[in-house]
Each structure stands twice: as structure tokens, then as C-alpha cells.
Design a protein around this motif. Structure first.
Motif, PDB file in Angstrom:
ATOM      1  N   GLY C 244       0.808  -1.215   0.000  1.00  0.00           N
ATOM      2  CA  GLY C 244       0.000   0.000   0.000  1.00  0.00           C
ATOM      3  C   GLY C 244       0.845   1.269   0.000  1.00  0.00           C
ATOM      4  O   GLY C 244       0.317   2.369   0.019  1.00  0.00           O
ATOM      5  N   SER C 282      -9.023   1.517  -3.567  1.00  0.00           N
ATOM      6  CA  SER C 282      -8.718   1.186  -2.167  1.00  0.00           C
ATOM      7  C   SER C 282      -9.370  -0.123  -1.782  1.00  0.00           C
ATOM      8  O   SER C 282      -8.757  -0.986  -1.146  1.00  0.00           O
ATOM      9  N   LEU C 285      -7.722  -3.107  -3.371  1.00  0.00           N
ATOM     10  CA  LEU C 285      -6.452  -3.393  -2.697  1.00  0.00           C
ATOM     11  C   LEU C 285      -6.696  -4.104  -1.367  1.00  0.00           C
ATOM     12  O   LEU C 285      -6.068  -5.120  -1.043  1.00  0.00           O
ATOM     13  N   MET C 286      -7.655  -3.573  -0.601  1.00  0.00           N
ATOM     14  CA  MET C 286      -7.940  -4.156   0.704  1.00  0.00           C
ATOM     15  C   MET C 286      -8.458  -5.586   0.554  1.00  0.00           C
ATOM     16  O   MET C 286      -8.057  -6.480   1.299  1.00  0.00           O
ATOM     17  N   ILE C 289      -5.664  -7.966  -0.238  1.00  0.00           N
ATOM     18  CA  ILE C 289      -4.805  -8.236   0.912  1.00  0.00           C
ATOM     19  C   ILE C 289      -5.529  -9.077   1.950  1.00  0.00           C
ATOM     20  O   ILE C 289      -4.981 -10.038   2.501  1.00  0.00           O
ATOM     21  N   LEU C 290      -6.809  -8.746   2.205  1.00  0.00           N
ATOM     22  CA  LEU C 290      -7.557  -9.533   3.194  1.00  0.00           C
ATOM     23  C   LEU C 290      -7.709 -10.979   2.740  1.00  0.00           C
ATOM     24  O   LEU C 290      -7.691 -11.906   3.560  1.00  0.00           O
TER      25      LEU C 290
END
Lengths: 289, 366, 306
Positions: C244, C282, C285-286, C289-290
Motif C-alpha cells: 500500500g 482502495s 487493494l484491501m 490483501i484480506l
């Protein structure tokens, strides 16, 4: 361990060659040698920051141009440098206190009680740590601009503090929780057995024993807050913290005064940590014969 | 102090039960421990002895039943409201306090005016005065043990609980502390309740031993009685060694029951058997069995076996003998004779014992 | 991440019991909710609520003719745009972060190993040395790297002298970005690995040496598996912020070929009317990653993490 009975026979006769001995020595010390190299690597930029705090630079502080004390004599000469440092210290102090108190309470609840929703609380504590800062910053910006602005809270000091408390909180919970979990529960039972009420048990026994964990969490929270740039950049509006000041300045060239301030903070922090270590080891040795 | 119960007298448990979910840790125990006695709760791990202790301390509340001291009902009261103190397993000393502050912790909570002198006396009693300024981690295991004891004793509790207090010490130190604990108990005259899984420790120290198994008290009494006349198979096997065999009772011969064990007639004193008809598990302690090459005359109670192993122990010689039933018996012969019977593995021997030394218990495990 | 937390505690504290406590001390009570309430409220208002708002923004549409104004909508085109227009940025973010994570692991492991098994009484000092550089500002250190890697700096000079630098530059290249990412998140790799190695019994490793004789085999079959929880925690703690990040790219990287963090930052702070697409970026991306973290949690259990 069948080798033990054979070694005495084998060792006096065995003598490795020179090259072999160098190889063995390297193999034995590989870890420690590479550790020293890695530590040097970690300190290299700090050394650079320190060296260039003495650079008699012109517009940009990138190439060495000559030695001067002038940046150390008045680091506040550059507009905004010391103001942003003060803001950072204030934000750090407030966020640390609030996050440490709230986080410690949460950690106590998570370790000491069974309740409905414990798993969900665990996830709620964990997810902020697994969320990239830029996403948290973006999310906070949207809510502050589109929601909080309507109730009179605009971007600035307050919103920075709100955000910092939020992202420090999870780290505090995890740190304090680990400390509470590692306590022997019998120590608290012993206190109750020796006529301490629940409140006395907490303040006389539990609290002093988890205090190192709480202080560690507070230090972690302060350093996270003090060094944060990405989230702060989103939620700060016109307010400037020290990292933001440095970042903005980096576009035109960071003044050496920033190096002075940054390096001083480093020295201060190291002195604090080393001091704490020395005090605790002195305390431990005081009763020894 | 609010809520504190000043109770005096014997400790009584009235049908105390404790369940954790589906698991019954303690199952309806009735127990009276006379004031001033040294009482041991003995049993394997998981038998419920520590849970029983924790219910007396107030660290657990019974699911059913009552805990009393004298006429005062302590059920439901908190640990800090009871005149009971505990010496914890692994001691649980306060690591952040000095030895002196550890010992003074109880008296200070009770706002005792003589806290200081009492602390000094307690440290004196366990011979730890010179270490008063140290922190617990600067002491050895044995020293920590003494501090834990002083920290409990200083409060003059009506009942002192000891949870495996010697478990972490090495053998030599454990022996020393056994003697020391006994001395201190005699000196202060308090009720001591000692939880242990070490039968030797229980037998050396306690006036009365209660053997626990699966949440029940199997048998209770002075150590010598329990050893001499166990009333259940569990006690017979848990306390010392026992040579046992299963037999069918066929009749009586005066004061004795006669049982058939693998074709051999065995006599058990009627008063020493818990069962008088049907199947019986009879047993006899190793030192009560005599080993001889020839069949002894007129005694009865003799069985022929084959020597499997002989170990010379100095004061005694121990024999392992394979019996016709398939079991292996163990026998101790004191080395009284100048010329001992020279037995070797493989030799045939006769084992015999006095019917008054055998005992009979139900075959089924309780 | 419990391993990270444990590092911050003073080693050898007598109050700390390494073994699991025997008696059950958990209580059931309303007190728990009272203790949790303030913290949960805070996370609710300043973490959950903003994410909900961000989700709403990511589905908004621009008001035609009024840059910077949006209306509520269910406009999934923002996500389409995020995934198609900015796919290279995502790819670069994950590639650079992955490389940095791997390099950080390679650099961190010997250090953590030396701290756990070789440092002896220097252990606390080494710990301070690992953390200390991070008391100088993150931006200042990254800027120092831009000086070190600059064309006039020592690294480029040496490499150019040896003719090992084909392009002639390090600064303003992806190499510099990866180097900066590796450096900046190194302690997050060192500390968890150290914590899990420190908990391991050195006798087990000796036994491994006794059984396998060869040092590398011992490492691969005994030491590394024992430190796996730390390695995985370290991997996450390095990869997540690296993926990030935009500062390293901004200070060390090239003008073109940015990472997704730079796009989000610019769309929010520099491009008028950029909110919806930035919000969609955003969220993507989250989510990515999660999803990674979720796989990790499923594989190794939540206890290791929190």
C-alpha cells in the motif's frame, strides 16, 4: 548421541587444513557476521541523516558541500520545522494516552472474560492491522469530509488525533494481551487467598505485573503515531506534522534543520530505551549478594 | 474487613459436588477434618483432589453441597472472606514484591496492627529472615517454598491448604521439607490439608489420609490402616505394592473365608474381607510373604511359583515370582540369616503367608 | 502478531510463565462489555464507519459538469475502471512488495537467528539496534536512501566504476523502490522471526544437528519449520504496508510506472472528482490483501495472529 564415546579417540589425531579451518570458522560465525552487516545496513541512512545535518548546502541538501554548525545552532530557523515537531509530539502524547487506556481495557476483557461476540471482537481488533494505511487514510478522509464536516469537525489537529488513536489501538491490545496471557493466574488467586478484594488484587498485583507490557504498548503507540505519514497526509488538512513537513519539503529539498531534528529525536529515543534497560538491570542486581 | 468470616472448628464438607460441563470432578464428597490435624488428600492426577482444595479455598464454588468450618457456612463466600490460606503449587509468589512484602501481603490487607512483628515471626519460623529484602526470582526452589509457607502461615488461618507444595523440589530437599512441614504443623497447631499424588509423602506426614479416585473418596484413615487393610482394589494398588489374585469364595473355616484361587485354597480372615461370598480379590503385601524352598508344614496358604528375578537390596532381598495364575508376585525377605536361601531365576519356590495378613476387596473397580 | 507483541516485553521476567496456565480463570460477566465498549466504539466510528462510507463512495457517480460533486449510485464502473485502467499499477505494487518481502526475509533471518541463538548477553542491545533506526523519521530515512542511491552517491559510483550498472542509474528506477521498501519494513520481519526462534528450544536444533549432521539440512528440516509462525507473521507485516506504500515510489522511483498507492493518493488529493475511482481502488487493494490474510489465518489459526 552415539558420537560421544568415539570423539575422544578421534579428536587428537584430527587437524583440519588451513582452508578448511577458515571455512569452518565462517560457518560457525556466519549468523553473527551477517547480523553485524545487517545492523550496519540498518544504521546507514541514520548515519547519512546525521552527516548531512552538518552540510553547508545551498538549495538542496543532496550533495556534500562543506561543514557547518549553523543548522544545529538554530534548527527552528526554517519556517514550520519546529511547529510541526510540536504538533507531532502533542498528537503522539494524546493518541498514546487514549489508545493505551482503551487498548488495555480491551485486552483485559479479551483475556479475562468469556462473552458473546468475542470472536467478532478479535476480528475487529485484527483487521485494522491487516489494512494498508492508504486504505484507512482514504476511508477516514471520506468520512471526515462527507460526514464529520457537517457536525463542525473539519480536517486538522482533531481528526489527526482521532485517526492515530484508531490505528494505535489494535497494536496496544495485542501487546498488552500477550503480557496478560503470560501471567500465571495463580499469582492473582494467591492475592485473593491473602484477603485482597478484587480491586486490591488488580491494583496491588495484576497492574504492577502487566505494567511493563502497558509501557511497551505505549512506546509502540507513540512511535507509530510520531512516525505516521500516510494516514496523517489524508486527514491533516492544513495542519502539519513533522513527517508531513519533511515530505512536503522533500519536493524542494529537505533543509538540514530537519536532519538535526530527526537525528535528535533518534538520540533521545535511544537514550530513553537504554536508560530504561539500565535502570531495570540495576534494580534486578541490587538485591544480589 | 467486610464479609470476613471468623470461623473456628473442624472443616466439614457436606456432599460437595463440582461439575465442569459434562465432567464431574468431585462427586458428592462428605468429609470432616478435625481441627489441628494434618490431613492428606491423596490420589492420581485428575482425581478431583485439587478441585476439592480449591473449593475449600473459595477459588471454585461447589455445584452442590456445603463447605463449613465449625458452625459457619463458607459456601459462596469469596477467597478473601475465608479464614483459609493456600500454599500454591509452584508457589505463586508475587514476583514484583520483596520476600518481606510477600509475607506481609495478607496482614496488610487485613489492616493488622501487628503486621510487621507477625511478618518477622513468620520469616523466623521458616528461617528466611536474612533473605527478607530479596525478590522471589533470586531464591532457590526450596527457599521459595519456605516463603510461600510463611506467606500463608503469617495469617494464622483456621485451615492451611497445601497444593502439591513439594512437587517442584528434588528428592533430597523434598525429604527435608517433609520433616520441616511436620515440625511447623506441630508447632503452630493449625489444620493442614495437604494435596499430593505421592503416596509416600502422604503416609510420612499426615495423621489421616483420604485416598481419592474419580471424584470419590475411596477410603479414609490413618496411613497404617490404609496400608494394612485397604477396602478397595484401587487403594490396595495405589498405596504401596500388593500381590493380588482373584478367587471364588467356597466356604468358611472358623474365623476364615476359604477361596479357590487357580486351584489353590487360600484363607482370608473374615474380618479383613469386604466380600463374604462370590468373587473376591484377595491381596497380601510383599513383606508379609515368606519364600522357602520346601513346602511349609501345616499353615496352609501356600502356593508354588517359579523365581523370575532376584535383587539384593542390602536390608532386604526382593524376589519376583511367577505364579500359576500368570500373575507375578513380589516378595521382600529381610536379610536376617547369615546364610540366605540361595535362589536363582528358574528355581521353584513356595510362597506362604499368615491368613491374618491377607485382605479381601471387591473384584470390580469402584 | 502475538509474536511481535512478545518482543516488546522485557526478556527473562519472572512473572511471565511460558507454560499454559492450569486453572480456568475466565469469568463471564457484563464487565467484559464495559471494558470493551470504548475501544469497540472507537474502532466502529473511526474504522468500520469510514470503510462503509468509502464503500458508498466507491459506488458513486460524478455529477456531470460539476467536478468534485457526486451523487449516490450503484456505479460498478468505478471498479471496472480500477481493475482495467490500473491493472499494471496493481501488478507493480504486488510485484515490488513481494520482492521486498522476500529480500527482507533473506536479510532478516540471519539477524533474527543470531539474536536468538548467538547474541548471549548482547541480545537486548541488538534488539535496541534493530528498533533504534526507526526513531528517525521514516521520510528522512527514505530521503537518505535517495542520497545514497543518487547518481552522485557512493553506490552508483562504485557500480559504475565496476561497469555493473547497465542503465547508469539506480535512483528513479524500480530497483531503488524495492530497495527502499525492503529497508523500511525490515524490523517487521526481524522481530516476529526472532520471537518465534527465541521460544524454540535450542536443544531441539542440536538434536536436529545430531540426527542430520549437515547444517543446511538441519536448518531446512528443523529450524525453519519451528520459526514458521514468525516467518508468516513477518511476511504479512512486511507485505501489507509495502503493497500500500507510495512514499518509496515518490522519493526513489521513476516518474512513470507508479504503484497503486500513488494512484489512490493522487486521485484523492490531487485529481478533482477522483474520489469514486480512488475508493474503488482502495477497496480492491484491501480485498486482495484480506484474501491473502484469510488464507493465512485458515492455514495457521487466528491465535497466531491476534
Amino acid at each position: 548421541m552415539t558420537t560421544t564415546d568415539q570423539t575422544p579417540v578421534a579428536s587428537p589425531a584430527y587437524r583440519p587444513s588451513g582452508a578448511k579451518r577458515v571455512q569452518l570458522w565462517l560457518a560457525n560465525h556466519f549468523a553473527i557476521l551477517s547480523a553485524i552487516l545487517v545492523l550496519l545496513y540498518l544504521f546507514l541512512p541514520v548515519a547519512y541523516t546525521f552527516a548531512f545535518s552538518f552540510n553547508d548546502h545551498g538549495k538542496t541538501n543532496i550533495v556534500w558541500q562543506g561543514f557547518t554548525w549553523k543548522h544545529w545552532q538554530d534548527p527552528c530557523r526554517v519556517a514550520g520545522a519546529c511547529e510541526s515537531l510540536v504538533t507531532s509530539l502533542q498528537v503522539g502524547a494524546i493518541s498514546t494516552v487514549v489508545a493505551t487506556v482503551l487498548g488495555t481495557l480491551m485486552a483485559l476483557a479479551m483475556v479475562r472474560y468469556r462473552f458473546r461476540g468475542k470472536a467478532a471482537s478479535n476480528v475487529l481488533i485484527f483487521v485494522p492491522m491487516a489494512t494498508p494505511e492508504i486504505v484507512m487514510g482514504a476511508a477516514l478522509l471520506t468520512i471526515f469530509v462527507q460526514g464529520f464536516a457537517n457536525v463542525g469537525i473539519s480536517l486538522g489537529f482533531t481528526t489527526i488525533v482521532f485517526a492515530h488513536i484508531m490505528f494505535c489501538l489494535s497494536f496496544v491490545v495485542v501487546t498488552v494481551k500477550a503480557r496478560i496471557q503470560s501471567l500465571d493466574p495463580r499469582i492473582e488467586e494467591a492475592a485473593q487467598d491473602l484477603y485482597a478484594s478484587p480491586a486490591q488484587t488488580f491494583w496491588k498485583v495484576t497492574f504492577p505485573l502487566i505494567l511493563p507490557g502497558i509501557l511497551g504498548a505505549a512506546m509502540l503507540a507513540f512511535s507509530l503515531s510520531f512516525d505516521d505519514f500516510i494516514i496523517t497526509n489524508f486527514v491533516s488538512g492544513n495542519e502539519s506534522t513533522f513527517p508531513k513537513f519533511v515530505y512536503v519539503a522533500s519536493r524542494r529539498g529537505i533543509p538540514a534543520e530537519a536532519n538535526v531534528i530527526g537525528f535528535s529525536m533518534f538520540v533521545l529515543a535511544v537514550l530513553l530505551v537504554v536508560g530504561a534497560q539500565v535502570v531495570s538491570s540495576l534494580r534486578a542486581s541490587r538485591y544480589k549478594e | 474487613m467486610a464479609g470476613f468470616k471468623e470461623a473456628r472448628g473442624d472443616l466439614q464438607l457436606e456432599s460437595v459436588t463440582k461439575t465442569f460441563g459434562d465432567f464431574t470432578a468431585v462427586d458428592g464428597i462428605d468429609l470432616t477434618v478435625p481441627r489441628g490435624s494434618f490431613f492428606a488428600l491423596l490420589g492420581p492426577s485428575g482425581c478431583g483432589k485439587t478441585t476439592t482444595l480449591r473449593m475449600v479455598a473459595g477459588l471454585e464454588q461447589p455445584t452442590a453441597g456445603r463447605v463449613m468450618i465449625g458452625d459457619t457456612d463458607l459456601t459462596g463466600s469469596r477467597p478473601y472472606e475465608r479464614p483459609v490460606n493456600t500454599v500454591f503449587q509452584s508457589y505463586a509468589l508475587f514476583p514484583h514484591l520483596t520476600i518481606r512484602d510477600n509475607v506481609a501481603f495478607g496482614p496488610k490487607r487485613r489492616k493488622d496492627k501487628d503486621a510487621s512483628t507477625r511478618t518477622d515471626d513468620a520469616l523466623e519460623l521458616v528461617q528466611m529472615t536474612q533473605f527478607a529484602g530479596r525478590k522471589p526470582h533470586q531464591l532457590s526452589g526450596g527457599q521459595q517454598q519456605r516463603v510461600a509457607l510463611a506467606r500463608a502461615l503469617v495469617n494464622h488461618p483456621e485451615v492451611l491448604l497445601l497444593d502439591e507444595p513439594l512437587g517442584a523440589l528434588d528428592l533430597k530437599l523434598r525429604r527435608e521439607m517433609q520433616v520441616e512441614l511436620k515440625r511447623i504443623q506441630t508447632e503452630v497447631g493449625l489444620t493442614f490439608i495437604h494435596v499430593t499424588h505421592d503416596q509416600e509423602e502422604a503416609m510420612t506426614m499426615a495423621d489421616t489420609v483420604a485416598v481419592m479416585n474419580k471424584g470419590h473418596i475411596e477410603q479414609l484413615g490413618p496411613p497404617a490402616h490404609l496400608y494394612d487393610l485397604p477396602r478397595t482394589r484401587f487403594v490396595a494398588n495405589f498405596l504401596g505394592q500388593a500381590n493380588t489374585g482373584v478367587g471364588a469364595i467356597e466356604g468358611t473355616d472358623g474365623e476364615h473365608l476359604v477361596a479357590d484361587v487357580f486351584g489353590t485354597k487360600v484363607k482370608i480372615s473374615r474380618a479383613r474381607s469386604q466380600v463374604h461370598d462370590g468373587e473376591v480379590l484377595f491381596g497380601v503385601r510383599p513383606e508379609k510373604v515368606t519364600v522357602s524352598r520346601q513346602q511349609p508344614q501345616g499353615v496352609g496358604n501356600d502356593v508354588k511359583g517359579v523365581v523370575r528375578d532376584v535383587s539384593f537390596l542390602g536390608v532386604a532381598t526382593s524376589y519376583l515370582v511367577d505364579m500359576p495364575s500368570g500373575a507375578t508376585w513380589s516378595c521382600y525377605e529381610q536379610n536376617l540369616d547369615v546364610e540366605p536361601i540361595d535362589l536363582r531365576p528358574g528355581d521353584e519356590v513356595w510362597l506362604t503367608w499368615n491368613p491374618g495378613h491377607a485382605f479381601g476387596v471387591p473384584v470390580e473397580e469402584a | 502478531m502475538s509474536s511481535l507483541a512478545q518482543v516488546s516485553q522485557v526478556a527473562g521476567d519472572p512473572a511471565v510463565h511460558p507454560t499454559a496456565p492450569a486453572p480456568e480463570t475466565e469469568k463471564r460477566s457484563w464487565t467484559a462489555y464495559l471494558l470493551l465498549l470504548p475501544g469497540v466504539l472507537w474502532l466502529g466510528v473511526f474504522f468500520i464507519l469510514p470503510l462503509v462510507q468509502l464503500a458508498a463512495v466507491s459506488l458513486q457517480s460524478r455529477f456531470p459538469g460539476f467536478p468534485g460533486y457526486y451523487y449516490r449510485d450503484l456505479n460498478f464502473e468505478n471498479y471496472l475502471s480500477a481493475l482495467t485502467d490500473y491493472a499494471p499499477h496493481f501488478a507493480r505494487s504486488f510485484l515490488y512488495a513481494g520482492l521486498a518481502t522476500f529480500l527482507a526475509f533473506v536479510v532478516a533471518y540471519p539477524l533474527a537467528y543470531a539474536m536468538a541463538f548467538k547474541a548471549g548477553r548482547w541480545r537486548n542491545l541488538m534488539m535496541i539496534c534493530v528498533v533504534a533506526p526507526f526513531f528517525t523519521s521514516f521520510i528522512l530515512r527514505t530521503f537518505a536512501w535517495s542520497q545514497i542511491l543518487a547518481d552522485e552517491g557512493p553506490v552508483a559510483a562504485v557500480l559504475n566504476f565496476l561497469h555493473l550498472l547497465p542503465g547508469g542509474h539506480i535512483i528513479n528506477t524500480p530497483v531503488a523502490v524495492v530497495a527502499g521498501l525492503t529497508y523500511n519494513f525490515l524490523p517487521f520481519m526481524v522481530l516476529p522471526i526472532y520471537a518465534s526462534l527465541e521460544r524454540a528450544d535450542p536443544r531441539v536444533i542440536e538434536a536436529g544437528g545430531d540426527l542430520y549432521a549437515n547444517g543446511f539440512t538441519t536448518f531446512r528440516t528443523v529450524t525453519l519449520p519451528m520459526s514458521m509462525p514468525g516467518v508468516l507473521a513477518g511476511t504479512l507485516l512486511t507485505f501489507i504496508p509495502a503493497a500500500g506504500d507510495f512514499v518509496n515510489m515518490e522519493l526513489l522511483g521513476p516518474q512513470r510506472g507508479k504503484m497503486v498507492g500513488n494512484v489512490i493518493n493522487d486521485q484523492f488529493l490531487a485529481v478533482p472528482g477522483g474520489y469514486p475511482v480512488a475508493a474503488a481502488l482502495s477497496f480492491t487493494l484491501m480485498a486482495a490483501i484480506l484474501a491473502m490474510v484469510f488464507l493465512y489465518v485458515r492455514r495457521f489459526g487466528t491465535d497466531e495472529l491476534v
